[in-house]
Design a protein around this motif. Structure first.
Motif, mmCIF file in Angstrom:
data_model
loop_
_atom_site.group_PDB
_atom_site.id
_atom_site.type_symbol
_atom_site.label_atom_id
_atom_site.label_comp_id
_atom_site.label_asym_id
_atom_site.label_seq_id
_atom_site.Cartn_x
_atom_site.Cartn_y
_atom_site.Cartn_z
ATOM 1 N N ILE A 72 0.728 -1.375 -0.182
ATOM 2 C CA ILE A 72 -0.119 -0.023 0.091
ATOM 3 C C ILE A 72 0.739 1.249 0.169
ATOM 4 C CG2 ILE A 72 -1.916 1.268 1.374
ATOM 5 C CD1 ILE A 72 -2.556 -1.406 2.497
ATOM 6 N N ASN A 73 0.685 2.063 -0.949
ATOM 7 C CA ASN A 73 1.211 3.598 -1.108
ATOM 8 C C ASN A 73 0.658 4.200 -0.057
ATOM 9 O OD1 ASN A 73 1.371 5.915 -3.789
ATOM 10 N ND2 ASN A 73 3.010 5.285 -2.317
ATOM 11 N N VAL A 74 1.686 5.171 0.610
ATOM 12 C CA VAL A 74 1.053 5.716 2.050
ATOM 13 C C VAL A 74 1.214 7.379 1.454
ATOM 14 C CG1 VAL A 74 1.721 6.639 4.568
ATOM 15 C CG2 VAL A 74 2.315 4.212 3.372
ATOM 16 N N GLN A 97 -10.086 -5.777 8.799
ATOM 17 C CA GLN A 97 -9.267 -4.676 8.068
ATOM 18 C C GLN A 97 -8.062 -4.029 8.583
ATOM 19 O OE1 GLN A 97 -11.972 -1.635 7.629
ATOM 20 N NE2 GLN A 97 -10.724 -0.204 6.310
ATOM 21 N N ALA A 98 -7.218 -3.943 7.724
ATOM 22 C CA ALA A 98 -5.645 -3.053 8.187
ATOM 23 C C ALA A 98 -5.267 -2.138 7.381
ATOM 24 C CB ALA A 98 -4.783 -4.241 8.611
ATOM 25 N N GLY A 99 -4.885 -0.988 7.496
ATOM 26 C CA GLY A 99 -4.272 -0.240 6.508
ATOM 27 C C GLY A 99 -3.925 0.918 7.249
ATOM 28 N N THR A 119 -1.403 10.671 9.307
ATOM 29 C CA THR A 119 -1.762 9.376 8.728
ATOM 30 C C THR A 119 -1.218 8.280 9.694
ATOM 31 O OG1 THR A 119 -1.042 10.290 6.446
ATOM 32 C CG2 THR A 119 -1.150 7.858 6.861
ATOM 33 N N ARG A 120 -2.235 7.629 10.024
ATOM 34 C CA ARG A 120 -1.979 6.536 11.210
ATOM 35 C C ARG A 120 -2.285 5.113 10.639
ATOM 36 N NH1 ARG A 120 -1.958 9.024 16.118
ATOM 37 N NH2 ARG A 120 -2.031 11.248 16.048
ATOM 38 N N PHE A 121 -1.382 4.183 11.187
ATOM 39 C CA PHE A 121 -1.502 2.789 10.899
ATOM 40 C C PHE A 121 -3.073 2.287 11.848
ATOM 41 C CE2 PHE A 121 -0.299 -1.644 12.142
ATOM 42 C CZ PHE A 121 -0.830 -2.362 10.829
ATOM 43 N N PHE A 122 -3.772 1.690 11.355
ATOM 44 C CA PHE A 122 -4.811 1.161 12.000
ATOM 45 C C PHE A 122 -5.294 -0.411 11.629
ATOM 46 C CE2 PHE A 122 -7.165 2.008 8.022
ATOM 47 C CZ PHE A 122 -8.272 1.136 8.265
ATOM 48 N N ILE A 123 -6.145 -0.882 12.575
ATOM 49 C CA ILE A 123 -6.848 -2.273 12.132
ATOM 50 C C ILE A 123 -8.157 -2.029 12.798
ATOM 51 C CG2 ILE A 123 -4.898 -3.595 12.424
ATOM 52 C CD1 ILE A 123 -5.978 -4.608 15.360
ATOM 53 N N TYR A 124 -9.072 -3.072 12.217
ATOM 54 C CA TYR A 124 -10.371 -2.978 12.596
ATOM 55 C C TYR A 124 -10.940 -4.266 12.754
ATOM 56 C CZ TYR A 124 -15.398 -1.430 13.666
ATOM 57 O OH TYR A 124 -16.380 -1.242 14.019
ATOM 58 N N TRP A 125 -11.986 -4.615 13.358
ATOM 59 C CA TRP A 125 -12.759 -6.031 13.166
ATOM 60 C C TRP A 125 -14.106 -5.813 13.548
ATOM 61 C CZ3 TRP A 125 -15.332 -9.124 16.834
ATOM 62 C CH2 TRP A 125 -14.696 -8.673 18.328
ATOM 63 N N GLY A 140 -2.916 2.557 15.715
ATOM 64 C CA GLY A 140 -3.263 3.921 15.697
ATOM 65 C C GLY A 140 -2.145 5.093 15.722
ATOM 66 N N ALA A 141 -0.844 4.437 15.747
ATOM 67 C CA ALA A 141 0.348 5.797 15.905
ATOM 68 C C ALA A 141 0.643 6.279 14.614
ATOM 69 C CB ALA A 141 1.513 5.157 16.474
#
Length: 318
Positions: A91-93, A123-125, A138-144, A172-173
């Motif tokens: 994934i491009n940031v 989900q992640a991205g 712009t933060r790294f995150f996950i979800y379920w 989330g950082a």
């Protein structure tokens, strides 16, 4: 014509998080994003703090397509349908501009199973979501979720479910570096795969295993995924009948290609035998092609890939 320019090594810079400038966590601990006073105040304005304010209901093969465009959601997604036990992609940031604090712009990978209110999703991205995080980083995150984003699941570690095992990354950082328009590009590779023996879905960021989702927290994903998606999503408030200028990806259309548009490359899926293969036969969903769009390509270095994104409001997207 597609630009098949390879992502050169001189462009590559390792992804880091801002907190790492202050050192690292001791052994047997994990980094957790600090909850500030402002975060606590936002709990009163975000229903079920840490969970999705909006429902992300994907398209492929779901019986109730009426869910697809509710709450101003706009997708640009590539997808495959079958029986899957994992997925991978690079994934491009970027740091898309958000017009209104309530709006969100994200890019990521979805693994899905079930449908409607029984939808299971991992989900992640990366995302920019001022109302949730209090800034435009712009933060790294996950979800379920296991019930169509209704009452189960959350972002990051805001509820029980995901088990983090690394001290190298904080969910989330903020992450850096960010890609530069017509300059150096930044991307990272995500892999999600099911461990049949341990009965978990593992998440890996580059070469670092972040943690896992136990299959016991899911229904359909307790077995396998039936849809994998890669792509971007924005929320559009539609002010006074006008589209907002909230950007997706780089904020530029797919036709600007490498260094201009955002991209996903080396799209792969994982089969039950743990075999990793290219994600062939990709379909796509583009809700508002005059606001955000997508263009597919294939090359030896990038495998199956696509460019995507857009500026939101523009002369063709009023």
């Amino acid at each position: 014509m597609f630009n098949f320019e390879a992502h050169s090594k001189k462009d590559r810079k390792p992804i880091t998080q801002l907190w790492q400038l202050n050192g690292e966590c001791p052994d047997a601990t994990i980094p957790i994003r600090r909850t500030k006073r402002e975060d606590s105040m936002r709990k009163n304005t975000i229903k079920k703090y840490g969970t999705k304010k909006f429902n992300i209901i994907p398209y492929p093969s779901l019986p109730d397509i009426k869910f697809a465009n509710q709450v101003g959601l706009e997708h640009v997604i590539a997808f495959v349908e079958d029986k899957f036990y994992g997925a991978k992609g690079t994934i491009n940031v970027w740091k898309p501009q958000i017009q209104i604090q309530d709006e969100c712009s994200l890019s990521g990978i979805w693994l899905l199973g079930g449908s409607d209110t029984g939808l299971n999703s991992i989900q992640a991205g990366w995302m920019v979501y001022p109302k949730l995080f209090g800034d435009n980083n712009t933060r790294f995150f996950i979800y379920w979720t296991r019930d169509g984003y209704n009452s189960t699941g959350c972002y990051n570690l805001q509820c029980s479910g995901f088990v983090q095992v690394t001290k190298q990354m904080a969910l989330g950082a903020a992450i850096k570096p960010i890609s530069i328009y017509h300059g150096s590009q930044s991307d990272f590779t995500l892999t999600v795969w099911k461990d049949e023996r341990q009965k978990v879905w593992w998440l890996r960021f580059q070469d670092t295993i972040i943690g896992y989702w136990p299959t016991s927290i899911f229904t359909y994903l307790g077995d396998r995924a039936s849809v994998v998606e890669w792509g971007g999503l924005v929320t559009n408030t539609n002010l006074n009948g006008q589209h907002t200028t909230t950007q997706m990806g780089s904020g530029h259309f797919a036709e600007e290609w490498f260094r201009g548009a955002s991209y996903f490359r080396n799209l792969e899926i994982i089969e039950q035998t743990s075999n990793i293969r290219s994600a062939n036969g990709l379909g796509n969903v583009v809700d508002k092609p005059k606001c955000y769009n997508l263009k597919f390509g294939n090359s030896e270095d990038w495998g199956n890939f696509f460019y995507y994104g857009g500026p939101g409001k523009n002369p063709n997207c009023p």
